[in-house]
Write a protein that holds these residues in place. Structure first.
Motif, PDB file in Angstrom:
ATOM      1  N   GLU A 162       0.809  -1.220   0.000  1.00  7.69           N
ATOM      2  CA  GLU A 162       0.000   0.000   0.000  1.00  7.69           C
ATOM      3  C   GLU A 162       0.840   1.267   0.000  1.00  7.69           C
ATOM      4  OE1 GLU A 162      -2.460  -0.365   3.400  1.00  7.69           O
ATOM      5  OE2 GLU A 162      -3.713  -1.969   2.556  1.00  7.69           O
ATOM      6  N   ASN A 163       2.028   1.209   0.585  1.00 12.10           N
ATOM      7  CA  ASN A 163       2.870   2.398   0.686  1.00 12.10           C
ATOM      8  C   ASN A 163       4.076   2.344  -0.242  1.00 12.10           C
ATOM      9  OD1 ASN A 163       1.682   3.906   3.198  1.00 12.10           O
ATOM     10  ND2 ASN A 163       1.827   1.760   3.817  1.00 12.10           N
ATOM     11  N   LYS A 164       4.011   1.461  -1.231  1.00  9.35           N
ATOM     12  CA  LYS A 164       5.117   1.321  -2.152  1.00  9.35           C
ATOM     13  C   LYS A 164       5.310   2.605  -2.955  1.00  9.35           C
ATOM     14  CE  LYS A 164       6.829  -1.768  -5.787  1.00  9.35           C
ATOM     15  NZ  LYS A 164       6.515  -2.958  -6.618  1.00  9.35           N
ATOM     16  N   GLY A 165       6.526   3.095  -2.977  1.00 11.85           N
ATOM     17  CA  GLY A 165       6.833   4.303  -3.728  1.00 11.85           C
ATOM     18  C   GLY A 165       6.610   5.601  -2.984  1.00 11.85           C
ATOM     19  N   LYS A 166       5.963   5.547  -1.828  1.00 14.23           N
ATOM     20  CA  LYS A 166       5.726   6.767  -1.047  1.00 14.23           C
ATOM     21  C   LYS A 166       7.005   7.197  -0.336  1.00 14.23           C
ATOM     22  CE  LYS A 166       0.817   5.920  -0.080  1.00 14.23           C
ATOM     23  NZ  LYS A 166      -0.204   5.760   1.001  1.00 14.23           N
ATOM     24  N   LEU A 167       7.099   8.490  -0.138  1.00 13.73           N
ATOM     25  CA  LEU A 167       8.263   9.047   0.540  1.00 13.73           C
ATOM     26  C   LEU A 167       7.842   9.709   1.842  1.00 13.73           C
ATOM     27  CD1 LEU A 167      10.137  10.691  -2.473  1.00 13.73           C
ATOM     28  CD2 LEU A 167      10.589   8.479  -1.408  1.00 13.73           C
ATOM     29  N   SER A 168       8.739   9.715   2.784  1.00 16.43           N
ATOM     30  CA  SER A 168       8.493  10.375   4.068  1.00 16.43           C
ATOM     31  C   SER A 168       9.840  10.731   4.683  1.00 16.43           C
ATOM     32  CB  SER A 168       7.698   9.456   5.011  1.00 16.43           C
ATOM     33  OG  SER A 168       8.472   8.330   5.393  1.00 16.43           O
ATOM     34  N   LEU A 169       9.788  11.537   5.723  1.00 18.49           N
ATOM     35  CA  LEU A 169      11.006  11.904   6.425  1.00 18.49           C
ATOM     36  C   LEU A 169      11.660  10.679   7.056  1.00 18.49           C
ATOM     37  CD1 LEU A 169      12.890  14.157   7.385  1.00 18.49           C
ATOM     38  CD2 LEU A 169      11.397  14.456   9.376  1.00 18.49           C
ATOM     39  N   ALA A 170      10.832   9.749   7.564  1.00 24.28           N
ATOM     40  CA  ALA A 170      11.375   8.531   8.175  1.00 24.28           C
ATOM     41  C   ALA A 170      12.149   7.699   7.156  1.00 24.28           C
ATOM     42  CB  ALA A 170      10.237   7.705   8.782  1.00 24.28           C
ATOM     43  N   ILE A 171      11.635   7.601   5.943  1.00 23.05           N
ATOM     44  CA  ILE A 171      12.316   6.802   4.918  1.00 23.05           C
ATOM     45  C   ILE A 171      13.661   7.430   4.560  1.00 23.05           C
ATOM     46  CG2 ILE A 171      12.161   6.061   2.513  1.00 23.05           C
ATOM     47  CD1 ILE A 171       9.189   5.657   2.924  1.00 23.05           C
ATOM     48  N   GLU A 172      13.713   8.742   4.530  1.00 22.19           N
ATOM     49  CA  GLU A 172      14.989   9.410   4.259  1.00 22.19           C
ATOM     50  C   GLU A 172      16.012   9.096   5.346  1.00 22.19           C
ATOM     51  OE1 GLU A 172      14.241  13.535   3.818  1.00 22.19           O
ATOM     52  OE2 GLU A 172      12.892  13.314   2.101  1.00 22.19           O
ATOM     53  N   GLU A 173      15.567   9.084   6.600  1.00 18.95           N
ATOM     54  CA  GLU A 173      16.480   8.760   7.693  1.00 18.95           C
ATOM     55  C   GLU A 173      16.903   7.291   7.654  1.00 18.95           C
ATOM     56  OE1 GLU A 173      17.764  10.913   9.823  1.00 18.95           O
ATOM     57  OE2 GLU A 173      16.720  12.531   8.762  1.00 18.95           O
ATOM     58  N   ILE A 174      15.981   6.423   7.256  1.00 20.89           N
ATOM     59  CA  ILE A 174      16.300   4.992   7.156  1.00 20.89           C
ATOM     60  C   ILE A 174      17.419   4.768   6.150  1.00 20.89           C
ATOM     61  CG2 ILE A 174      15.400   2.765   6.362  1.00 20.89           C
ATOM     62  CD1 ILE A 174      12.701   3.589   7.604  1.00 20.89           C
ATOM     63  N   GLU A 175      17.322   5.417   4.990  1.00 21.65           N
ATOM     64  CA  GLU A 175      18.326   5.235   3.946  1.00 21.65           C
ATOM     65  C   GLU A 175      19.723   5.656   4.413  1.00 21.65           C
ATOM     66  OE1 GLU A 175      18.063   3.783   1.043  1.00 21.65           O
ATOM     67  OE2 GLU A 175      15.938   3.317   1.379  1.00 21.65           O
TER      68      GLU A 175
END
Length: 943
Positions: A277-290
């Motif tokens: 469901e959230n495939k391709g979505k971006l967020s601040l958390a995903i940036e920190e994860i990377e």
């Protein structure tokens, strides 16, 4: 004497308990305690419970075992209490609550047989999917036993759909694979998918860790006491955990200990769905994860490969979407990286959820309040258990919390080699957070003598780092006894931690947390407040004290809306926004009109407009910066800025023009904003000035002696105010302003369908006035534009300003009334009752007559000047006045008034008494409005 001593001791204990209760967190409910003790999902609650005896007959227990008691039909019988929840049957013994603990998923039950052993006793024989039998002998009244049995029957029926999912779920359990392959001899049995360890090997030497003997011990335990969802935990289970869990079973055992296996079974497909469901979505958390993916257990080879990085990314991303309030925090990647060595992605996802919710609450958060709190608890334990070392730490100003913080935050995964950190994790998941305190105290105890030689933080850290790197070395290398030589330093640490510091219990930890929680939260909030206020964008109309007050109100409303204190949430949603404005704005407080559907709709529409206008990031919530910037614009003293800001609320397209629907919504917004003054809950300056004038007039008419040089006037105590009169006058004025405003909006709005310009000065209907086209255009202007959907209208900003400035009430509202209705210096939380504003203002006038004194002096001066001016004219110019009257009699009546004004104006101007005339106009009859007086003054001066 002993009697008095007893009373004194009781009194002391009561006072101590009273003091202690001030620091105790709110008590858990019975269902909350039940879920916490057995690590069950949130939806579980106690449906029924009863005392009972339980016997467990495993299907595989007596195979190949000649000494088994089961051949003679004998088995252990445990007395205790059995609980029924929507999905589980839970039994615990009454001896020590650890000798027999069964957490049985109802979906595993295949058959329930009922039998009565006596007239008063009732028993059930429960057969599981594996063939294992459980006999439950109820203790107590037969009626209660029957009620429990009926409740169990109901839950068995409701769990039938879940039963279909049992077998596919069991295929993911390694314990099921062990029994199926080695006892049941099922053909084509394959091991279930596991963690990265199956691909990249498990950390440590399998010979040293004795993997095969450990696996054989666990295999025997599963054969006798069940497995996965049907496992019975007893004292031997605790011993096997302390000895060490084999790598291939570690993922499943960790799931069983923390309870994540129950959540995974009840939510099939949830993990895959949330990723999809959230495939391709971006967020601040995903940036920190990377940023942190390549810094997760770099010593393990899997995290240098794309497969390991991919699994780590998936789990962390899925959890950030499941719990957006936490999202992702540093050190969470370390924990997940350790879990993925033994678990699949789905297993690690649910295990992480259980750990964050039940074991290490507040550890992985923006403020890390849970970790900071436990550092304070740890320091208190060091102070009480090792006072010599604590004095040395204080004397040399060594920051112990900074040294121990990584231990707690990473659960020792970054402090010691992975094979030993996994052993700590085994015990941690069984005993809970108290394990971290015991191990940390053990580390300090073992290295106590060396640490007493360290006089700064650097030496302190170096000693401990060297110790962790040598955990596999012998703890007694110089001993002559071979057995002592074989004990390594890690085994020594376990003995010290869990023998010497077994006095540290979970209750003690919780008590110390309650003692220090308030101070830690206060320190975190103060630090966060100072940090955030330093980053506030520049505001012109808010002082530092105002910003501090608004900061407190902002987060209080967020916490209130959530129903609990939460330091994670830093953005305000719409519901909290409405509550926030109700605390500081008079026009947003609750009133009787809120019960009317029409007014509620107006209120919500306007607040939603304001919310969206302030939401600069367009994320659907407001930051503190957004709220402060919005309030700063509302508090501007510039009238034009205030008008422009209100217009911009409805100019969503930023074109500087409003369509017909926008104009109607803008008018409705004004109706909502002015409702508090229209209904008389508050008064504006016009009404206030009216009241002051009336009081001054009443003082003059009363004939009281008034000295003009007085700074104050003592008002009579018997003066009364006609509240209903002023309330009605103000309401009528605001209603008239609203009607006039809407009428003028459509009167001066510009039609969009007009071709060419219209000569508005040519009002003639004759043929000379223009062509037929112009006449039709003029006719369209005279139509009621508000009700004509054929001809679209637009209202620009300049026209809107003109309409506001043409209406005295609305001009005053945007100039001062709106600004003064917003309280940021001292937040007003209580809603005032109907009419309170009028009464409180009048009471203020009675207490301090300075404001009325100015009005009285003006009237006294005006009367005196008017009297002197009249006598001067009548005494010196009577002949001229008679000539004027005679002259007027000969003139045409149509021009008499104009000519009289002309002559009088010239006469007054010649005498140099224009100021006298101004005062005489001010003292004229009160039936004329202030606007009419100004118009007359302009006429005289113009002529």
């Amino acid at each position: 004497m002993s009697l008095f001593d007893t009373i004194r001791q009781k009194a002391a204990s009561v006072s101590f308990l009273d003091k202690l209760s001030d620091n105790v967190s709110p008590a858990l409910t019975r269902d909350e305690k039940f879920r916490k003790e057995y690590h069950l999902p949130e939806e579980e609650c106690i449906i029924a419970d009863i005392n009972a005896d339980l016997s467990y007959f495993s299907k595989h227990n007596d195979l190949n075992r000649e000494d088994s008691q089961k051949k003679d039909g004998l088995a252990y019988v445990f007395s205790g209490r059995i609980f029924l929840s929507p999905h589980y049957l839970v039994f615990r013994d009454s001896f020590d609550k650890t000798s027999c603990v069964l957490i049985l998923n109802i979906s595993c039950i295949r058959r329930v047989e009922r039998s009565s052993t006596s007239a008063h006793a009732l028993s059930l024989t429960i057969t599981l999917y594996s063939g294992t039998r459980i006999i439950v002998q109820f203790i107590g009244l037969r009626h209660n036993s029957q009620e429990f049995s009926q409740a169990l029957k109901t839950q068995l029926s409701s769990n039938i759909p879940q039963t279909k999912l049992l077998m596919p779920f069991l295929d993911s359990c390694y314990s099921e694979y062990l029994i199926s392959k080695n006892i049941e001899k099922r053909p084509n049995v394959t091991p279930p998918p596991a963690g990265l360890g199956q691909i990249y090997k498990y950390p440590g030497n399998p010979n040293i860790s004795k993997e095969r003997p450990k696996l054989k011990l666990w295999f025997d335990y599963f054969r006798e006491n069940g497995k996965n969802l049907t496992l019975v935990k007893n004292h031997f289970f605790q011993k096997l955990i302390r000895v060490g869990v084999p790598n291939r079973l570690r993922g499943e055992i960790w799931e069983l200990c923390c309870g994540s296996i129950y959540s995974r079974f009840q939510n099939p497909g949830y993990y895959a769905n949330i990723l999809e469901e959230n495939k391709g979505k971006l967020s601040l958390a995903i940036e920190e994860i990377e940023k942190d993916l390549n810094r997760s257990l770099p010593e393990y080879s899997a995290y240098h490969d794309e497969e390991g990085i991919k699994r780590l990314r998936n789990v962390l991303t899925a959890y950030s979407w499941k719990n957006p309030e936490i999202g992702y925090c540093q050190a969470m990647n370390i924990l997940v990286a350790a879990l993925l060595i033994f678990m699949t992605e789905e297993q690690a996802f649910w295990c992480l959820s259980c750990l964050c919710d039940n074991y290490i609450q507040g550890y992985y958060s923006k403020t890390m309040y849970g970790t900071l709190l436990d550092q304070k608890v740890f320091e208190s334990f060091v102070e009480s258990k090792m006072p010599v070392l604590w004095d040395h730490i204080n004397r040399n100003d060594i920051q112990l919390s900074i040294i121990s913080l990584p231990w707690f935050l990473s659960l020792f995964f970054t402090a010691m080699p992975l094979p030993y950190a996994f052993r700590i994790m085994d015990i941690f998941l069984v005993n809970g957070p108290v394990t971290l305190f015991q191990v940390a105290l053990g580390v300090l105890k073992v290295n106590g003598e060396d640490l007493l030689e360290a006089d700064d933080d650097g030496m302190f850290i170096a000693i401990l780092k060297s110790y962790f790197q040598t955990l596999e070395d012998s703890a007694h290398p110089d001993s002559s006894d071979t057995r002592y030589k074989q004990i390594n330093r890690f085994q020594e640490l376990l003995v010290v931690a869990f023998k010497e510091f077994d006095i540290i219990t979970g209750a003690m930890v919780e008590r110390e947390r309650n003692k220090h929680r308030k101070d830690i939260m206060h320190n975190i909030e103060s630090f966060a407040k100072r940090t955030q206020l330093r980053n506030i964008t520049s505001v012109r109309n808010l002082s530092a004290n105002d910003i501090s007050n608004l900061y407190d109100a902002f987060y209080q409303c967020i916490e209130t809306e959530k129903g609990s204190k939460d330091t994670e949430k830093s953005r305000m949603e719409f519901a909290a926004f409405c509550q926030f404005l109700a605390r500081i704005c008079d026009w947003c407080k609750y009133c009787e009109s809120d019960d009317m559907p029409g007014f509620r709709k107006q209120k919500r529409q306007f607040l939603k407009k304001l919310f969206n206008y302030w939401d600069t990031s367009k994320l659907g919530d407001l930051s503190l910066n957004d709220v402060l910037a919005g309030l700063d614009s509302l508090l501007s003293e510039d009238l034009m800025v205030s008008i422009n800001n209100y217009f911009a609320l409805y100019d969503v397209d930023k074109k500087g023009e409003l369509q017909r629907e926008d104009i109607l919504q803008l008018s409705e917004g004004l109706l909502f904003l002015t409702e508090a003054w229209r209904n008389g809950r508050y008064v504006d300056k016009i009404t206030q000035s009216r009241i002051e004038d009336d009081i001054a007039d009443s003082l003059i008419e009363s004939g009281g002696k008034v000295e003009s040089n007085l700074d104050t006037i003592e008002l009579p105590s018997g003066v009364e105010i006609d509240e209903e009169k002023y309330r009605s006058e103000q309401a009528e004025r605001y209603l008239k302003a609203a009607s006039s405003f809407l009428q003028r909006c459509f009167e001066y709005a510009r039609p969009l369908d007009l071709a060419g310009d219209i000569d508005l000065l040519d009002l003639s209907d004759s043929e000379e006035a223009g062509s037929d086209t112009k006449k039709k255009q003029w006719d369209s202007l005279k139509a009621n534009a508000a009700l004509d959907p054929i001809h679209p209208m637009v209202l620009d900003l300049a026209t809107f300003r003109m309409i506001i400035l043409a209406e005295e009430t609305y001009e005053l509202f945007f100039a001062s009334t709106l600004r003064e209705s917003i309280h940021v210096s001292d937040l007003v939380c209580t809603s005032e009752t109907h009419g309170t504003a009028l009464r409180s203002m009048f009471d203020g006038l009675l207490a301090d007559g300075r404001r009325v004194a100015n009005q009285v002096r003006r009237r006294v001066d005006s009367v005196a000047t008017r009297t002197s001016g009249t006598s001067e004219i009548s005494g010196e110019s009577s002949h001229g006045r008679d000539d004027i009257d005679d002259f007027l009699d000969d003139q045409n009546e149509e021009h008499a008034d104009l000519l009289k004004s002309d002559i009088l104006g010239l006469e007054i101007e010649n005498e140099g008494s224009k100021s006298v005339m101004r005062r005489s106009i001010e003292g004229s009859t009160s039936t004329k409005s202030f606007q009419e007086k100004e118009e007359n003054l302009i006429d005289f001066e113009t002529v």
